[in-house]
Write a protein that holds these residues in place. Structure first.
Motif, PDB file in Angstrom:
ATOM      1  N   ILE A  82       0.611  -0.103   6.679  1.00 58.27           N
ATOM      2  CA  ILE A  82       0.649  -0.990   5.508  1.00 58.27           C
ATOM      3  C   ILE A  82      -0.745  -1.501   5.192  1.00 58.27           C
ATOM      4  CG2 ILE A  82       1.547  -3.175   4.625  1.00 58.27           C
ATOM      5  CD1 ILE A  82       4.020  -2.722   6.394  1.00 58.27           C
ATOM      6  N   GLN A  83      -1.488  -1.907   6.218  1.00 55.61           N
ATOM      7  CA  GLN A  83      -2.824  -2.450   6.013  1.00 55.61           C
ATOM      8  C   GLN A  83      -3.764  -1.393   5.442  1.00 55.61           C
ATOM      9  OE1 GLN A  83      -3.771  -5.505   6.258  1.00 55.61           O
ATOM     10  NE2 GLN A  83      -5.973  -5.266   6.021  1.00 55.61           N
ATOM     11  N   GLN A  84      -3.588  -0.144   5.873  1.00 52.54           N
ATOM     12  CA  GLN A  84      -4.453   0.929   5.384  1.00 52.54           C
ATOM     13  C   GLN A  84      -4.194   1.220   3.912  1.00 52.54           C
ATOM     14  OE1 GLN A  84      -4.047   4.544   7.604  1.00 52.54           O
ATOM     15  NE2 GLN A  84      -5.739   5.574   6.574  1.00 52.54           N
ATOM     16  N   VAL A  85      -2.935   1.210   3.504  1.00 54.29           N
ATOM     17  CA  VAL A  85      -2.589   1.532   2.116  1.00 54.29           C
ATOM     18  C   VAL A  85      -2.759   0.311   1.219  1.00 54.29           C
ATOM     19  CG1 VAL A  85      -0.760   2.360   0.586  1.00 54.29           C
ATOM     20  CG2 VAL A  85      -0.975   3.299   2.897  1.00 54.29           C
ATOM     21  N   GLU A  86      -2.299  -0.837   1.679  1.00 53.70           N
ATOM     22  CA  GLU A  86      -2.374  -2.059   0.891  1.00 53.70           C
ATOM     23  C   GLU A  86      -3.016  -3.155   1.736  1.00 53.70           C
ATOM     24  OE1 GLU A  86       1.557  -3.038  -0.370  1.00 53.70           O
ATOM     25  OE2 GLU A  86       1.709  -1.367  -1.773  1.00 53.70           O
ATOM     26  N   VAL A 463       8.756   1.202   7.479  1.00 56.41           N
ATOM     27  CA  VAL A 463       7.791   2.095   6.842  1.00 56.41           C
ATOM     28  C   VAL A 463       8.240   3.525   7.126  1.00 56.41           C
ATOM     29  CG1 VAL A 463       5.407   2.889   6.788  1.00 56.41           C
ATOM     30  CG2 VAL A 463       5.904   0.442   7.060  1.00 56.41           C
ATOM     31  N   ALA A 464       8.425   4.320   6.069  1.00 57.07           N
ATOM     32  CA  ALA A 464       8.895   5.702   6.194  1.00 57.07           C
ATOM     33  C   ALA A 464       7.816   6.654   5.695  1.00 57.07           C
ATOM     34  CB  ALA A 464      10.181   5.912   5.399  1.00 57.07           C
ATOM     35  N   ARG A 465       7.558   7.694   6.468  1.00 53.17           N
ATOM     36  CA  ARG A 465       6.561   8.692   6.054  1.00 53.17           C
ATOM     37  C   ARG A 465       7.263   9.764   5.232  1.00 53.17           C
ATOM     38  NH1 ARG A 465       2.902  11.333  10.599  1.00 53.17           N
ATOM     39  NH2 ARG A 465       1.825   9.319  10.420  1.00 53.17           N
ATOM     40  N   THR A 466       7.368   9.537   3.956  1.00 55.83           N
ATOM     41  CA  THR A 466       7.957  10.481   3.001  1.00 55.83           C
ATOM     42  C   THR A 466       7.633  10.000   1.593  1.00 55.83           C
ATOM     43  OG1 THR A 466      10.005  11.465   2.182  1.00 55.83           O
ATOM     44  CG2 THR A 466      10.160   9.232   3.024  1.00 55.83           C
ATOM     45  N   SER A 467       7.616  10.918   0.654  1.00 58.86           N
ATOM     46  CA  SER A 467       7.388  10.553  -0.747  1.00 58.86           C
ATOM     47  C   SER A 467       8.695  10.388  -1.510  1.00 58.86           C
ATOM     48  CB  SER A 467       6.530  11.636  -1.435  1.00 58.86           C
ATOM     49  OG  SER A 467       7.171  12.906  -1.346  1.00 58.86           O
ATOM     50  N   ASP A 468       9.822  10.555  -0.845  1.00 60.63           N
ATOM     51  CA  ASP A 468      11.141  10.517  -1.484  1.00 60.63           C
ATOM     52  C   ASP A 468      11.753   9.115  -1.323  1.00 60.63           C
ATOM     53  OD1 ASP A 468      13.687  10.908  -2.460  1.00 60.63           O
ATOM     54  OD2 ASP A 468      13.987  12.819  -1.422  1.00 60.63           O
TER      55      ASP A 468
END
Length: 739
Positions: A82-86, A463-468
């Motif tokens: 989360i910290q890396q993305v936002e 937190v889920a690693r997927t784009s769906d």
């Protein structure tokens, strides 16, 4: 079993103490006392100037942090994603009460003032119902209105600040924003406002801890001084342990200041470590001054000569100093067990605690004997054989030795009853709840959670690693029916992850939240997931502590066993001491659960129960309490061993040992209870819990264990107390530590 009337060898016929390293140190201290005192005075002044005075530009309290303990695990992994993305933003919030939200002119003036805040340097975004083009009826601003309606005249404004900047720039932005928020409140006639932020919470906690430290020491030092005046019968003798304690506190604060440059120090570490240093210093100082006066009484009446004072210092450091070193090393071993755990805060407490113990040890064998030599004239006036062979404690020993089995059964039943509340112990990691309910920042966030629930951080986050996004919602929708779950939102987190937020009724570490975390952790939806939030972090922390506990316990048990074996030459005494300490610590934890988790004594101790015990407390109580318990064990055992080596049989050695240390142990226990009680009077919840736990541990240990169970079990075991296998006996003959 009755004590046998074996005569004790007189001091005059005892062989002179061998010129050990400690004896040589004692002689050096006795011959140059003024230089030792001046060196420690300079060291203390430098320590306080650097750690508290801020001569380097900042003080220890400027470098403290606060937050739940973190360890490697899925919760920390999710936070890092989360910290890396936002990247999280520093946020300042304003709660306004009594605003005339039906007055168009007031709303317009307040909106203009709010708009000015958006133009300030370093401000990324301002969220306020006053800035909505559609007015207060805009559905998008309802979360910012108390109860979702303007009717209550209450709303929130949230200002996000840019991160990654120098502390001075961030502080300047905060000041400008808070000044701007004040103009918003001024534009609304009759309104009042309060400002809150994570930064304000940290300042509140560290400020409260600093005031608690001053208050605790302000209560403890004068009261301990008065008690020691009664114990020693004079101001000069009473002031010596207090002087050592003050110097040790300076060394403790300086060591913490140094560690703060290598580790993130939680604010609670300061009081916990300082509390330990203060207690140990007074204990060691009391033992040292008592032994010096006893050794000084061997000489002829009148004012002692310089050589007599030097000999008394030499003998004191060789005997009481040996006990101090044994005790200090044992406490250090107990605290070193904390270094095995993954949580940085536990390692920080362990490192700082070990350094404080070392300072207290060195002060006790150098500064206190030097002060005793300088004040030997006053000490000698009351030094007419201060410890006799018979008295209240020898009579207590005789009474225990007549009915040892009754004493053992009664003592163990009492300890089991005290320990029973630990069977339903619940752990938590509080945030603002560490502050008293009356604290402004505690009140701010309590109001925020109750009146603006949509703004509260989700209790459980996935937190889920997927784009769906749809796949994540489909996988998590069944959990919306879980007990306590009130809401679920799913949104994209960058291009490769999804963020799902569960709102759960009750506190963040409630049973419902923890059950939800456990269920989500077992989910295998076809893509990688991590669960975070306070409940998840709590579970990871406890799992991490459980992994490290066997190694930490093994280190402490082995180190303590070896040390006690080298001192006593027995394998029975160390095993018995370890067992009794574990039982007494269980009883102390039971007291903590009964008071803080069950909410007893809330009014007396001025706290509000959160229905659980802070997660770090049991581990710290086991480390600190074990060390303090062994402190009194060594005070008693060292004297029993000394008498046994001088020719007394087992029962006689126990009676003499209890008689000659009973007054010291009782006085030391009373003094350390006063020290810890001073911190119970503070406002930070975890410090109250630690103070209460250690008061209970010391009280239980100095009474039920040390005065009753130890002499009773040693009477029952008789000569088996001193048993060791042949190879170990030969090992002790060669390497054992003797007087």
């Amino acid at each position: 079993m009755p004590a046998h009337p074996v005569p004790e060898p007189s001091r005059a016929t005892r062989p002179a103490a061998p010129p050990t390293l400690l004896a040589r140190l004692g002689r050096s201290t006795g011959r140059h006392p003024l230089w030792w005192v001046l060196a420690w005075v300079v060291a203390a002044l430098v320590s306080f100037a650097v750690a508290v005075g801020g001569v380097t530009g900042e003080s220890l309290f400027d470098r403290l942090t606060s937050g739940e303990p973190r360890v490697p695990g899925q919760s920390q992994t999710a936070r890092e994603v989360i910290q890396q993305v936002e990247p999280s933003l520093d946020t300042v919030m304003l709660q306004v009460d009594g605003a005339p939200l039906g007055d168009p002119r007031a709303l317009e003036a307040a909106a203009v003032a709010t708009g000015r805040i958006t133009q300030l340097a370093g401000v990324v975004r301002v969220r306020s119902p006053l800035l909505s083009p559609q007015g207060l009826d805009d559905p998008a601003v309802r979360p910012l209105l108390a109860g979702g309606s303007p009717d209550r005249g209450r709303f929130v404004t949230i200002v996000d600040l840019a991160g990654g900047r120098a502390d001075s720039e961030l502080a300047a932005t905060r000041t400008s924003v808070e000044a701007g928020l004040a103009t918003v409140v001024e534009a609304l006639p009759g309104a009042t406002g309060s400002v809150g932020s994570y930064h304000h919470v940290i300042k509140a906690i560290t400020g409260t801890i600093e005031s608690d430290l001053v208050r605790g020491e302000g209560i403890a030092l004068p009261l301990t001084f008065l008690v020691m005046v009664l114990v020693f019968g004079g101001f000069i003798a009473a002031g010596m342990p207090i002087s050592g304690a003050v110097v040790s506190i300076g060394g403790a604060l300086l060591s913490l200041f140094a560690f703060s440059h290598a580790l993130d120090l939680d604010a609670t570490v300061v009081n916990i470590v300082t509390l330990l240093g203060l207690g140990l210093s007074i204990d060691y100082g009391l033992l040292t001054v008592s032994r010096f006066r006893e050794e000084l009484s061997v000489g002829p009446g009148g004012t002692p000569t310089r050589e007599q004072a030097v000999v008394a210092a030499e003998r004191t450091v060789a005997t009481a100093g040996r006990t101090v070193l044994f005790s200090g090393v044992t406490v250090a071993i107990a605290l070193a067990g904390l270094l095995i755990f993954e949580a940085e805060i536990m390692r920080a407490i362990g490192l700082a605690g070990v350094s404080v113990v070392l300072v207290a040890m060195v002060v006790a064998v150098t500064l206190v004997p030097a002060l005793a030599v300088l004040g030997s004239g006053r000490l000698s006036r009351r030094a007419s054989r201060s410890v006799e062979d018979t008295g209240a404690f020898s009579r207590l020993a005789a009474s225990v030795q007549r009915r040892p089995f009754v004493v053992i059964v009664g003592g163990l039943v009492a300890l089991a009853a005290l320990a029973s509340p630990t069977l339903d112990m619940r752990l938590t990691a509080s945030g603002t709840e560490l502050l008293p309910v009356s604290a402004p920042q505690r009140a701010f966030f309590d109001t925020l959670r109750s009146d603006y629930p949509a703004l509260a951080a989700p209790e459980v986050t996935v937190v889920a690693r997927t784009s769906d996004t749809a796949a994540v919602r489909t996988a998590l929708e069944p959990f919306e029916a879980a007990p306590g779950v009130t809401d679920l939102t799913v949104r994209p987190l960058g291009g490769e992850h999804q963020l799902a937020a569960f709102q759960v009724e009750g506190p963040p570490t409630s049973n419902e939240a923890q059950d939800l975390v456990t269920a989500l952790s077992q989910l295998r939806p076809g893509f990688e997931t991590w669960v975070t939030g306070q409940a998840s972090g709590q579970i990871d922390f406890l799992d991490s502590m459980a992994r490290g506990a066997p190694w930490a316990i093994g280190l402490v048990v082995l180190g303590t066993f070896v040390l006690l074996f080298l001192m006593t030459g027995s394998v029975v005494i160390p095993l018995k001491a370890l067992l009794l300490n574990v039982i007494s610590l269980g009883a102390a934890l039971g007291v903590v659960v009964w008071v803080f988790q069950h909410g007893n004594l809330e009014g007396l101790l001025r706290f509000t129960s959160v229905g659980a015990v802070e997660s770090m407390v049991p581990f710290l109580v086991l480390a600190f309490g074990f060390g303090l318990s062994m402190d009194y064990e060594l005070f008693l055992l060292s004297r029993i061993v000394e008498e046994h080596e001088a020719g007394a049989d087992n029962d006689r050695a126990v009676a003499l040992g209890l008689q000659r240390t009973g007054r010291i142990i009782t006085s030391a226990a009373l003094l350390i209870i006063i020290v810890f009680a001073g911190f119970i009077a503070g406002d930070i919840l975890i410090i109250k819990e630690m103070g209460t736990a250690l008061v209970a541990a010391v009280l239980i240990d100095a009474t039920i264990v040390r005065m009753l169970l130890v002499p009773a079990t040693m009477t029952v075991l008789g000569r088996w107390n001193w048993w060791a296998p042949g190879p170990l006996r030969r090992l002790h003959t060669r390497y054992g530590l003797r007087h």
